[in-house]
Structures are given as C-alpha cells and as structure tokens.
Write an enzyme that holds these catalytic residues in place. Structure first.
Site, PDB file in Angstrom:
ATOM      1  N   SER A 210       0.810  -1.210   0.000  1.00  0.00           N
ATOM      2  CA  SER A 210       0.000   0.000   0.000  1.00  0.00           C
ATOM      3  C   SER A 210       0.853   1.274   0.000  1.00  0.00           C
ATOM      4  CB  SER A 210      -0.950  -0.071   1.202  1.00  0.00           C
ATOM      5  OG  SER A 210      -1.920   0.930   1.121  1.00  0.00           O
ATOM      6  N   ASP A 382     -10.006  -5.342  -3.869  1.00  0.00           N
ATOM      7  CA  ASP A 382      -9.329  -4.241  -3.167  1.00  0.00           C
ATOM      8  C   ASP A 382      -9.990  -2.917  -3.533  1.00  0.00           C
ATOM      9  OD1 ASP A 382      -7.561  -2.353  -2.131  1.00  0.00           O
ATOM     10  OD2 ASP A 382      -5.807  -3.596  -2.552  1.00  0.00           O
ATOM     11  N   HIS A 411      -7.673  -5.455   0.324  1.00  0.00           N
ATOM     12  CA  HIS A 411      -6.482  -4.645   0.581  1.00  0.00           C
ATOM     13  C   HIS A 411      -5.578  -5.218   1.673  1.00  0.00           C
ATOM     14  CE1 HIS A 411      -4.154  -1.126  -0.188  1.00  0.00           C
ATOM     15  NE2 HIS A 411      -4.104  -0.821   1.088  1.00  0.00           N
TER      16      HIS A 411
END
Ligand SMILES: *[C@@H]1O[C@H](CO)[C@@H](O)[C@H](O)[C@H]1NC(C)=O
Length: 436
Positions: A210, A382, A411
């Site tokens: 991320s 996600d 995610h």
C-alpha cells in the site's frame, strides 16, 4: 466550528435536516456511511479497536508487542534506530534468521537482506500478524532471508525527532508536516542505506504494501539510478499510485469534503489515529465532532469482502492497529484521488508556483523508472488499490515487471488472507531472482 459539530450531532440524531444548506451532502454521506460502517463491521468489531472483545483471537498475540511475539515463537530479533537527513528517528526491526537460530548464527551466514515497508496507519507488526507459517516476515526468515522491517515516520514506533516533539503544541505542526512524499525523500534512503551498511551488502530486496509502495515508486521516479544500484528486486503488494477508482470510504469522504481536513487542523490536530487514539483527548474531540472520520478508520481495512481474510488473525491485527499517521498523508492521498493524477502535494496556486515553478503540482513521472525488477500483485476485491488503478500502474511499469498477477484478495489480504497462495508465487519469483 461549534456549529459544524452541532450539525453533525443533529444529523446523527436523525432529526433536524432542513436548514443545513451547503452541508446537506456531507450529512447524507455521514448517515449513509455510518450505517454502512455499522453493518459491515458489526459481528467482529464491537467498539473501536478493542481486539480483546473480537470474536476469534485464539492466542494473546493481539496484546503482545513485536519483539515478544518473535521471542516466544523462537525467532532472533534486533531493534535499530535510523536517523533521517531531516532528523526523524525511525525504528527498524530485524529478524536476521530462521526459527531456532540465534542472532549470531544467523548473521554469520550473511543471508540476502530484504526490507519490508508497511502501509498507511500500519506498522511493522502487520508482517507477523498471520499464523506463523503464513506471515510474510516469518516465511521469508525461514526461507533464508535476513528480514528488516521499517516503521514509517510518525507511527507508534517512529514518533521521534532530534529537535521536534510530536506532542508539544508549538512543535507538533512542524513535526507532522509530511506525507509519503517526505518518506520517499528521506525515510526510504535512510532505511535502505542503513541496512546496506549494517549487512555489508551492495544490494537488497524491498517488499512493500500500500502506502509503502507509494513511497518506493516516488523514490524511483525521483532517482532511478540511486534505486537500481541498491535494490535487486521490488515486491509491490496492493501498490498505490493513482486512485481514480478508489472506493475506500475514508479517502473518498476526505476527498469530497476538503473542509473536513481544514476543520480537523483547526482543532490543532495533525496526527491521525495514533495507537491509543480512543483514549487521547484530541481524538475524543474529533470522534465527537466528526464521528464519521473515526468510524471510517476501521473501514480503511474492513470495508471489503471479509471472507477473503483469515478472521481470527484479523482480530489479532486489530489489536495492533491503527498505529498513527499524519493528516497530511491522508490529505495528499485525497488530492491524488480528486485530481486523478499521481502528483506532488498541492499547496495551492501561489505556493505551488514558489515550490514547483508551476501552479499545478507536477506528476510523479513513471517514465523515469527503467531497468528495475518489480513483482506486482494486486487484488480483485481491493477497494483502495483497485484492479483498474493497478492495471494503470502495470502499464506504467512496463518492462520493469518480472511478474504481475491479480488475485481474489482485498487490501489487507496481502497480509491476512485466508488463502495466502499468492505469497508462494512471490517467493518462487524471488528465489528465481536471487541477490547476494
Ligand atoms: C487459493 O488461491 C489460488 C490462487 O489464487 C487458487 O488457485 C486456489 O484454488 C485457492 N484455494 C482455495 C482453497 O480457495
């Protein structure tokens, strides 16, 4: 300000809607999103982040710090402090070897080093939250790597600066004046060069999740030859660059209502969701004034298909989350979302002209990235790093990619999936591209 707080409370009471004027949209967003948050989070999250009350944790890992978990499971462990050029102190953890090895035995083998960088609001803990045979840090350590784990500036392990105190009212604004832009500029080189020096290795591997990937990509666009010289392989888990299709409620809500950010600043709050935020005075004010923002912190990780994640370990993870971030990082992401550009922080026309020589902040230029080895994995479920935006990223990376694959994951699944098969694929490609 007080009027704004009152309006939100009225809207929560479900009563006085008329006369809200321009704030009607935000009230609707608050109502809809609050209902949504309660529906999806209910069942495994009671109030806030009280992991002890979650269904599931079959051990006490949700209450234990990183070093204790490593020690109890039999892994060697070290803590290091790294000073950045702009004088932030960062904490680096190290698991130098496999289960059962001592530190000395492990280090003597001069194993290939790999640096793991977590995402926004997260910490190094995230890499050891899964079951021991699934958690990426333990899998890497047992596969023969020397594993280094970063902690982003401002998180619970890296809330330290040589001269600025993150809590003093006349210093905190300056301390928290950073986004992933500064992480790319200062933290990434400080950590990577520290690891190279400490291990005596020319090149290391890097794996990020991320916002961790955002920092790495920005660094590559800023100085590709610096990167290429030091990093043998980069593993991008749920990589974040453009956010055109982002459905994460926290970011979209902030993006749609920039006034929220201004109002939070006006409360004198620059740090978002510190580890103990439910107890902190500043946050009791934010949660009262903007309950939506507090609810949405949970959603940043929970608003997806939760069957994809190992529920019992998600509960463990919640005992370690959130770990704090700067308001400016959330602001920067919301600007990227709004502008549909992967761009530098937007200070407004006048200051942009001064800083960038242009009224519009420049985009990070992917054409600067070449000759690297990058592994990209991303999830169909996600909502933050969506498949659409991941495909855009894939296109930008072009020949740099040695592997790119979509999986049925959300995610946080890259750390907590019920099905961690994707990590076997990652390990296979890593081992085909060994470095020393
Ligand atoms: C796990 O994921 C892999 C790869 O996505 C898939 O091939 C496999 O069928 C999945 N296993 C289960 C039990 O769902």
């Amino acid at each position: 300000m007080n009027r704004f707080i009152k309006r939100l409370q009225w809207s929560q009471a479900g009563g006085w809607i008329s006369g809200l004027g321009g704030d009607i949209t935000i009230v609707l967003v608050v109502l809809v999103a609050t209902a949504f948050a309660e529906r999806t989070v209910e069942g495994y999250l009671k109030e806030g982040f009280d992991a002890g009350s979650l269904k599931g944790p079959e051990d006490d890992d949700h209450k234990k710090p990183f070093n204790i978990i490593c020690k109890e499971k039999g892994y060697p462990f070290e803590t290091h402090k790294v000073l950045t050029e702009d004088r932030y102190w960062l904490t680096l953890f190290r698991i130098p070897g496999a289960k059962g090895e001592t530190r000395e035995e492990a280090i003597a083998q001069r194993k290939p080093a790999i640096f793991l960088q977590h995402g926004i609001l997260d910490s190094a803990d995230t890499w050891i939250m899964h079951y021991e045979d699934e958690a990426p840090a333990f899998v890497l350590a047992n596969a023969g790597y020397d594993v280094w784990l970063g902690n982003t500036r401002g998180n619970k392990y890296s809330r330290e600066h040589q001269t600025l105190n993150p809590d003093y009212s006349d210093e905190k604004e300056e301390f928290w004046d950073f986004s992933f832009q500064e992480m790319a500029q200062y933290d990434v080189p400080a950590n990577i060069d520290y690891i190279r020096e400490e291990t005596g290795k020319w090149r290391i591997g890097v794996m990020a999740h991320s916002q961790g990937t955002t920092q790495m990509y920005i660094r590559m666009t800023q100085d590709n030859s610096w990167w290429k010289w030091r990093v043998a392989v980069f593993v991008s888990l749920a990589g974040v660059a453009r956010l055109d299709h982002c459905g994460s409620s926290l970011l979209t809500t902030l993006a749609q209502h920039e006034s929220l950010i201004e109002n939070i600043k006006r409360l004198g709050v620059y740090e978002m969701f510190p580890a103990d935020y439910l107890q902190s005075a500043a946050f009791s004010r934010i949660c009262k004034g903007f309950p939506i923002v507090c609810k949405l912190a949970i959603q940043l990780v929970a608003n997806e298909n939760k069957e994809l994640d190992e529920e019992k370990r998600l509960a463990t993870f919640m005992g370690h989350y959130p770990s704090g971030c700067s308001l400016k990082s959330l602001h920067h992401f919301s600007q990227i979302l709004n502008s549909k550009r992967f761009q530098n922080f937007d200070y407004g026309k006048e200051k942009n002209l001064e800083i960038y020589g242009d009224e519009i902040p420049p985009e990070y230029d992917f054409s600067n990235i070449y000759g690297n080895k990058i592994i990209q994995v991303y999830g169909t479920a996600d909502l933050l790093a969506t498949p659409e935006d991941s495909l855009w990223l894939k296109e930008q990376l072009g020949d740099n990619l040695i592997f790119s694959q979509e999986y049925d994951l959300g995610h946080m699944s890259f750390l907590l999936a019920a099905n961690m098969t994707f990590f076997d694929d990652v390990m296979e490609v890593l081992q085909e591209n060994t470095w020393w």
